[in-house]
Design an enzyme around this catalytic site. Structure first.
Site, PDB file in Angstrom:
ATOM      1  CD  GLU A  44       3.090  -2.357   2.392  1.00 21.69           C
ATOM      2  OE1 GLU A  44       3.864  -2.914   1.586  1.00 21.69           O
ATOM      3  OE2 GLU A  44       2.694  -1.184   2.236  1.00 21.69           O
ATOM      4  CE  LYS A 111       3.977  -1.793  -2.295  1.00 23.28           C
ATOM      5  NZ  LYS A 111       4.291  -1.096  -1.017  1.00 23.28           N
ATOM      6  CB  CYS A 163       0.676  -0.381   0.082  1.00 23.95           C
ATOM      7  SG  CYS A 163       0.698   1.258   0.865  1.00 23.95           S
TER       8      CYS A 163
END
Length: 615
Positions: A44, A111, A163
């Protein structure tokens, strides 16, 4: 037979180093192509670096990231590449993965969950994306989808958990990806290093591969990006609850690429098993952190006030290991080039010569310094090749004390002025060691550790002075034991004298036989108290009751130590606010800029500590 050759890449990026970051990405793409890769995933925010902080809030910074993405397209011919960057839509910024296929941008995945614990403050910069939502984004005149999207290549469906997305239990996107029948989940991450953390990640991706019935790919950023957090560059692949691929962590290289032959119905495979050594993790992470900090700050070396004690000796060894490990991995020529060192070693011990070029140590003796610590410092410095200087600070200390005695009209004495007389010695060392660092255009290394940070057992503008504090996030008990390990396992006989000494500040007259633990409490006990009080955020009473059952120690003595810890902790927050930038190396730290925020002014747990007397 493999139906899809997939790679993950880790990159060592730096905020605002647009060309350097870009070159790392295209170099990794080129290497992946050489390996026959068809689908490549970066971590990322690889385009900008994760540690760009409030730059993400500006309008121009995300816009430039988008331009860098456009610039990247021609390098993605005959390959699919997923790469992370910030995307601004009006007044909101999203943390996204851009998917490029054969030079064409196919879309963005955003995200959905922000990390907000410990070292992370993502809600300050990014807005979470809503599940199922997809919008159209104008990419230089072309409309592309952005949001909760999956993709397909050669009949293989894949999606992303970025993540923190993967750490949200039943809420995580992986469950919806399973419903959409993906074959592969990628987890592009910027997950900070902490000793032992790789085992937590392994458990996560092994469990994820089983729960979602997918092959799960993990790709983390690499290196000390922007000063404090270190990324270990971990790449992993898991299937059916087993790790099948894992790379070398904490590499000194600019990037790594690991390739995996994906099959929908694979045959037998050999799982990868990780055996961790916390001592080895510490030295590798700190060595890489120092290497990146040195080269990214464009400094010429390090200066260290080497007392002969545990803390400064640990840092000297870490610099030596930085050189040893960097040369081993990068090669001598490339290592020197990356540090911009115009230097040609002349002996068969080039690492020792390099240490002599970049590390200057100084023993600064006061009237209370002992011969044993001088010999300890000198022996260690010479054994690793560091430049060793020494001088006395007695005249400076006397000059300060005489001036103040004249001003206040009385003599200072140890019975009445103990703390002030200790502190002036530590502070008198600071200006001259700073002068040396300035002359050498070098980084001054601060020597305070986490245990001292807990209780303020450090002199502000004395031993806390420095450009960077490499061990401020690890406790003194660990350091003492690590030095013994390093003497034997890393091969540093120069540590023999260091390891024979009991930790002492050497600020009181020698006949006092001052030791750190006599001033404070046993270091092993500080570790136990801080674990509960700071990491687990327990009250003083909870700490006492838990340790009363765990430790064989007199109850009244334990109460006194718990009270002392919390009182000193509260009183010394102002010192922690002024710590030099420090690496995050353990599961927690006490730096308010990166982990634990506490009010500078408070009631100092007065009511909570009174409760202890009722038990």
């Amino acid at each position: 037979m493999s139906i899809l050759k997939i790679s993950c890449a880790t990159v060592n990026q730096t905020p605002l180093d647009w060309s350097g970051n870009f070159n790392h990405i295209i170099s990794a793409i080129a290497q992946a192509k050489e390996q026959g890769t068809e689908l490549l995933c970066f971590p990322e925010l690889a385009i900008t670096a994760y540690g760009s902080e409030d730059l993400f809030l500006s309008y121009w910074f995300p816009q430039k990231a988008i331009k860098q993405l456009e610039k990247l397209l021609p390098y993605c011919d005959d390959i699919t590449v997923a790469v992370g960057l910030p995307v601004r839509i009006q007044n909101k910024v999203y943390n996204c993965m851009a998917i490029i296929e054969n030079t064409e941008l196919k879309g963005f995945v955003a995200k959905q969950f922000m990390a907000i614990d410990g070292v992370h403050y993502e809600f300050r910069w990014f807005t979470p994306w809503q599940a199922h939502e997809i919008i159209s984004f104008d990419f230089f005149g072309k409309e592309v989808p952005l949001g909760d999207i999956i993709f397909e290549k050669k009949g293989v469906k894949y999606g992303f958990e970025i993540c923190e997305d993967a750490w949200r239990g039943a809420e995580r996107p992986g469950y919806r990806l399973k419903d959409r029948k993906v074959d592969i989940i990628f987890n592009p991450s910027a997950s900070h290093f902490a000793m032992g953390k790789t085992l937590q990640r392994e458990d996560l991706i092994k469990e994820s591969s089983t729960i979602f019935n997918v092959t799960y790919f993990y790709a983390n950023l690499l290196g000390n990006e922007s000063g404090r957090m270190i990324f270990d560059g971990e790449i992993m692949v898991a299937r059916n609850g087993e790790v099948l691929l894992k790379n070398q962590l904490l590499s000194f290289k600019d990037f790594q690429v690991k390739t995996f032959d994906y099959e929908k119905n694979p045959g037998p495979y050999t799982p990868v098993h990780t055996v961790l050594n916390k001592n080895e993790e510490f030295v590798q992470a700190a060595a890489l952190g120092l290497f990146d900090y040195l080269r990214k700050s464009k400094s010429k070396g390090f200066v260290l006030s080497l007392s002969g004690g545990a803390d400064s000796s640990t840092i000297a060894i870490l610099v030596s290991e930085m050189v040893r490990r960097g040369v081993k991995e990068l090669g001598l020529e490339n290592f020197l080039k990356k540090l911009n060192l115009d230097f040609t070693p002349q002996t068969d011990q080039p690492e020792k010569e390099i240490v002599g070029q970049i590390l200057t140590t100084a023993y600064q003796a006061s009237e209370n310094s002992s011969k044993s610590t001088f010999e300890s410092a000198k022996t260690l410095a010479e054994s690793i090749g560091a430049e060793f200087l020494n001088w006395k600070i007695s005249k400076e200390v006397k000059s300060y004390t005489k001036k103040i005695e004249k001003a206040i009209g009385r003599k200072l004495n140890w019975e009445k002025d103990d703390l002030a007389l200790q502190n002036i010695q530590a502070r008198a060392r600071s200006p001259i060691i700073w002068l040396l660092a300035n002359l050498k255009n070098a980084l001054l290394l601060s020597t305070s550790n986490r245990s001292e940070g807990d209780v303020g057992y450090a002199t502000m503008d004395g031993d806390t002075s420095g450009s960077i504090s490499p061990i401020a996030a690890v406790d003194k008990y660990f350091i003492i034991n690590w030095l013994r390990w390093a003497e034997t396992h890393l091969g540093y006989p120069g540590l023999r004298l260091v390891n024979s000494l009991q930790p002492t500040a050497e600020l009181r007259p020698l006949e006092n036989q001052q030791t750190d633990e006599a001033d404070l409490m046993p270091y092993a006990l500080i570790v136990e108290i801080e674990r509960l009080a700071i990491r687990d955020r327990r009250s003083p009473l909870d700490v006492y009751l838990i340790l009363k059952d765990e430790l064989a120690i007199d109850n009244d003595l334990l109460k006194s130590y718990v009270k002392k810890f919390f009182r000193l902790w509260s009183r010394n927050q102002w010192k922690r606010e002024r710590l030099a930038p420090s690496f995050h190396l353990d599961e927690f730290n006490v730096d308010p800029k990166t982990w634990y925020r506490f009010p500078i002014l408070s009631g100092s747990y007065e009511e909570e500590l009174k409760e202890l007397d009722t038990y």
